[in-house]
Structures are given as structure tokens and as C-alpha cells.
Design a protein around this motif. Structure first.
Motif, PDB file in Angstrom:
ATOM      1  N   LYS A 134     -26.567 -59.223 -27.839  1.00  0.00           N
ATOM      2  CA  LYS A 134     -25.685 -59.087 -28.995  1.00  0.00           C
ATOM      3  C   LYS A 134     -24.299 -58.682 -28.526  1.00  0.00           C
ATOM      4  CE  LYS A 134     -25.458 -56.675 -33.455  1.00  0.00           C
ATOM      5  NZ  LYS A 134     -26.124 -55.656 -34.317  1.00  0.00           N
ATOM      6  N   SER A 169     -26.360 -67.097 -33.647  1.00  0.00           N
ATOM      7  CA  SER A 169     -26.082 -66.499 -34.953  1.00  0.00           C
ATOM      8  C   SER A 169     -25.172 -67.335 -35.837  1.00  0.00           C
ATOM      9  CB  SER A 169     -25.436 -65.117 -34.761  1.00  0.00           C
ATOM     10  OG  SER A 169     -26.266 -64.275 -33.998  1.00  0.00           O
ATOM     11  N   ASP A 205     -42.612 -60.920 -44.545  1.00  0.00           N
ATOM     12  CA  ASP A 205     -41.277 -60.407 -44.820  1.00  0.00           C
ATOM     13  C   ASP A 205     -40.318 -60.861 -43.725  1.00  0.00           C
ATOM     14  OD1 ASP A 205     -39.230 -58.992 -45.983  1.00  0.00           O
ATOM     15  OD2 ASP A 205     -39.718 -57.106 -44.956  1.00  0.00           O
ATOM     16  N   GLY A 206     -39.235 -61.509 -44.122  1.00  0.00           N
ATOM     17  CA  GLY A 206     -38.247 -62.001 -43.171  1.00  0.00           C
ATOM     18  C   GLY A 206     -38.267 -63.502 -43.004  1.00  0.00           C
ATOM     19  N   HIS A 233     -35.730 -67.760 -40.023  1.00  0.00           N
ATOM     20  CA  HIS A 233     -35.541 -66.327 -40.240  1.00  0.00           C
ATOM     21  C   HIS A 233     -34.108 -65.963 -39.861  1.00  0.00           C
ATOM     22  CE1 HIS A 233     -35.824 -66.047 -35.871  1.00  0.00           C
ATOM     23  NE2 HIS A 233     -36.918 -66.788 -35.946  1.00  0.00           N
ATOM     24  N   HIS A 234     -33.762 -64.686 -40.061  1.00  0.00           N
ATOM     25  CA  HIS A 234     -32.447 -64.191 -39.675  1.00  0.00           C
ATOM     26  C   HIS A 234     -32.282 -64.323 -38.164  1.00  0.00           C
ATOM     27  CE1 HIS A 234     -29.220 -61.273 -38.854  1.00  0.00           C
ATOM     28  NE2 HIS A 234     -28.841 -61.457 -40.105  1.00  0.00           N
ATOM     29  N   LEU A 236     -31.101 -62.501 -35.855  1.00  0.00           N
ATOM     30  CA  LEU A 236     -31.339 -61.325 -35.023  1.00  0.00           C
ATOM     31  C   LEU A 236     -32.707 -60.693 -35.245  1.00  0.00           C
ATOM     32  CD1 LEU A 236     -27.843 -59.579 -35.349  1.00  0.00           C
ATOM     33  CD2 LEU A 236     -28.614 -61.230 -33.638  1.00  0.00           C
ATOM     34  N   HIS A 237     -33.528 -61.280 -36.110  1.00  0.00           N
ATOM     35  CA  HIS A 237     -34.822 -60.681 -36.427  1.00  0.00           C
ATOM     36  C   HIS A 237     -35.983 -61.531 -35.933  1.00  0.00           C
ATOM     37  CE1 HIS A 237     -32.579 -58.717 -40.085  1.00  0.00           C
ATOM     38  NE2 HIS A 237     -32.204 -58.212 -38.915  1.00  0.00           N
ATOM     39  N   ALA A 240     -39.397 -59.679 -34.452  1.00  0.00           N
ATOM     40  CA  ALA A 240     -40.201 -58.989 -35.458  1.00  0.00           C
ATOM     41  C   ALA A 240     -40.859 -59.976 -36.417  1.00  0.00           C
ATOM     42  CB  ALA A 240     -39.322 -58.006 -36.233  1.00  0.00           C
ATOM     43  N   VAL A 241     -40.108 -60.996 -36.845  1.00  0.00           N
ATOM     44  CA  VAL A 241     -40.663 -61.967 -37.786  1.00  0.00           C
ATOM     45  C   VAL A 241     -41.784 -62.779 -37.135  1.00  0.00           C
ATOM     46  CG1 VAL A 241     -40.138 -64.036 -39.143  1.00  0.00           C
ATOM     47  CG2 VAL A 241     -38.550 -62.106 -39.133  1.00  0.00           C
ATOM     48  N   ASP A 244     -44.958 -60.593 -36.898  1.00  0.00           N
ATOM     49  CA  ASP A 244     -45.635 -60.451 -38.186  1.00  0.00           C
ATOM     50  C   ASP A 244     -46.279 -61.760 -38.619  1.00  0.00           C
ATOM     51  OD1 ASP A 244     -44.771 -57.838 -38.232  1.00  0.00           O
ATOM     52  OD2 ASP A 244     -43.057 -58.219 -39.559  1.00  0.00           O
TER      53      ASP A 244
END
Length: 277
Positions: A134, A169, A205-206, A233-234, A236-237, A240-241, A244
Motif C-alpha cells: 500500500k 486499486s 461479507d465483503g 471485492h474491495h 484492499l480486502h 479476508a474476503v 471467509d
């Protein structure tokens, strides 16, 4: 070098007055030029404060030196020795600061074109493979990144400008893929299995609802189905996405009585036999 060497014909009051006036005008112009450059760079999008300060300082010193040079000319100074010394100093400065100048020029181009912005995730080619992180800072020398494992990476602007740059991004969303391997069942057909997978992924979620999760069929055999689940998904996520989603899809398939393996998309390691399903 003596005073007589510089001024062999002596000095008059008019020469001294013009010389002082020239230096004073050069000093005033340098001050106004510095403020003007700062205002211009502030209004220009993508120029950082460090680059703006460096450009303003360079302009100020250049005009001040011009004023001093004109003042010496009014005094009738023999400036040939000074010119020779200045030329040598400039050559040495260019050789010493060549890399700094390259990075500064590349930094100006990067920030004016807005190839990268603060907070974006980018990936570049590094000496040991891909570097992904980032963007935390843009300055006259480098782009500073923070990787997902907490490392701080300083990437020279010239390397960023000439190398391969991937901006994860800029699009506003990113797609990730999961490999899903399922042992065939006599109770459910392939379309029903795909429905179970997409419904489970959509509840995570996400995962974006605008781009609904999709499934591509990789291969079908008498013993198993190999599928690829794609989710948006986003930017930067992703980690995590994906984590899950792996859990949700695996639990949904297990609840349906299907034996399966769900993993993030990855190739088969070389010289390693594939799993049975």
C-alpha cells in the motif's frame, strides 16, 4: 586568484551601484519566483510537498546566481576563471547527483500523471519476485510502500517509471478466484452444485453484490468436478474476503453432503502429483 585578477581595470561608483542593484533584483526575483512555483505546484494535482519545496528552492537559487553573475559582469570582472570553476563544479554535481536527478524527474512524472496515489495497493517487479504493498508516501526520491506482512519498501521513482507497475486499486474493485474440487454425487447435478456455491459466496461479507459470484467449469470427469469460483471485492480486502469465502463454500458443500476441497486459486506445484479429488 587576487582582486586585480578579477578586476584588472578598477571599479567606478556606477559599476558598483549597478552590481549591487543587479544582486538585489536577482534576490527579489528569486523570492517571488519561489512563491510562484509553490503556488503553481500546490494547484497542480499529484505534486507532493517535498517535490514542490525542492522545485521552488532550485528556482530560487538559480535566479539568485544569475543576479550575482550579472552583477559581476557590470563590475567588469574577469569571469573566465569563475566560469571554469563553475563548469567543473556542475560536471561533478551532475555525476554525483545523476541518480537523484533521475529519480526526481521520474517522481514529477509519476505524480503529475497520477500513476499511483496515496492509499492505493500496487505491485511491481522486485529482485526476488513481485512486491505488493500500500502506498504510504510519494517523495522526490522514492515511493514508500507498506506490505501486508508489515515491511516498509522504498521503491526508486525511476524503477517504478521504467518497470512493470500493476495498480490493484484504480478500478475500485478486484476479482479473486477459488478452486473448488468436488467428488461427483448421484443426488445432485452440476447446476445444483453451482447454485449452492454461488449462493454461499454471495452471503459472505465483503463480496460485491453488483458483480454476482460466478462459476467457471474447469473440468468434468467420472469421479469429480473441478470448478473455479470468481468473486469481486474491495481492492484492499482480498485476503479476508477470500478466507471467509473458502469457509462459507466449504461449509455449504459439506451441508449438502458433498466431499470437496476449496482453496484459493493456485497452480499445481511442479513434480507433485495432484490430490485424488
Amino acid at each position: 586568484m587576487t582582486w586585480e585578477d578579477l578586476f584588472p581595470d578598477g571599479l567606478s561608483a556606477l559599476q558598483i551601484g549597478l552590481a549591487v542593484l543587479s544582486v538585489l533584483v536577482g534576490w527579489l526575483l528569486s523570492r517571488f519566483a519561489r512563491k510562484g512555483v509553490l503556488k503553481l505546484t500546490t494547484r497542480t494535482p499529484g505534486i507532493s510537498d517535498s517535490v514542490a519545496q525542492l522545485a521552488a528552492r532550485f528556482t530560487q537559487y538559480a535566479l539568485l546566481l544569475v543576479g550575482i553573475g550579472v552583477g559581476l559582469a557590470f563590475l567588469g570582472a574577469n569571469v573566465q576563471p569563475l566560469l571554469a570553476m563553475t563548469a567543473i563544479a556542475v560536471v561533478v554535481l551532475i555525476l554525483v547527483l545523476r541518480g537523484v536527478a533521475d529519480n526526481f524527474a521520474a517522481g514529477v512524472l509519476i505524480q503529475s500523471r497520477q500513476s499511483v496515489k496515496f492509499g492505493e495497493e500496487i505491485a511491481i517487479d522486485g529482485p526476488d519476485g513481485e512486491i505488493r504493498g500500500k502506498v504510504q508516501e510519494l517523495n522526490g526520491r522514492a515511493v514508500i510502500l507498506t506490505t501486508v506482512d508489515g515491511r516498509t519498501v522504498h521503491v526508486p521513482n525511476a524503477a517504478l517509471l521504467t518497470g512493470v507497475l500493476v495498480n490493484n486499486s484504480r478500478h475500485g474493485a478486484r476479482r479473486s478466484a477459488l478452486d473448488v474440487r468436488i467428488a461427483r454425487s448421484d443426488d445432485l447435478d452440476l447446476d445444483e452444485v453451482i447454485g449452492i456455491i454461488t449462493d454461499a459466496a454471495a452471503t459472505v461479507d465483503g463480496v460485491h453484490t453488483r458483480e454476482r459470484p460466478g462459476v467457471r467449469i474447469s473440468s468434468v470427469s467420472p469421479t469429480r468436478w473441478m470448478l473455479e469460483l470468481q468473486v469481486w471485492h474491495h481492492p484492499l480486502h482480498g485476503a479476508a474476503v477470500v478466507s471467509d469465502t473458502v469457509r462459507a463454500v466449504a461449509e455449504a458443500l459439506e451441508a449438502a453432503g458433498l466431499r470437496s476441497v476449496v482453496t484459493p486459486e493456485q497452480g499445481t506445484p511442479p513434480l507433485v502429483p495432484p490430490e485424488p479429488y
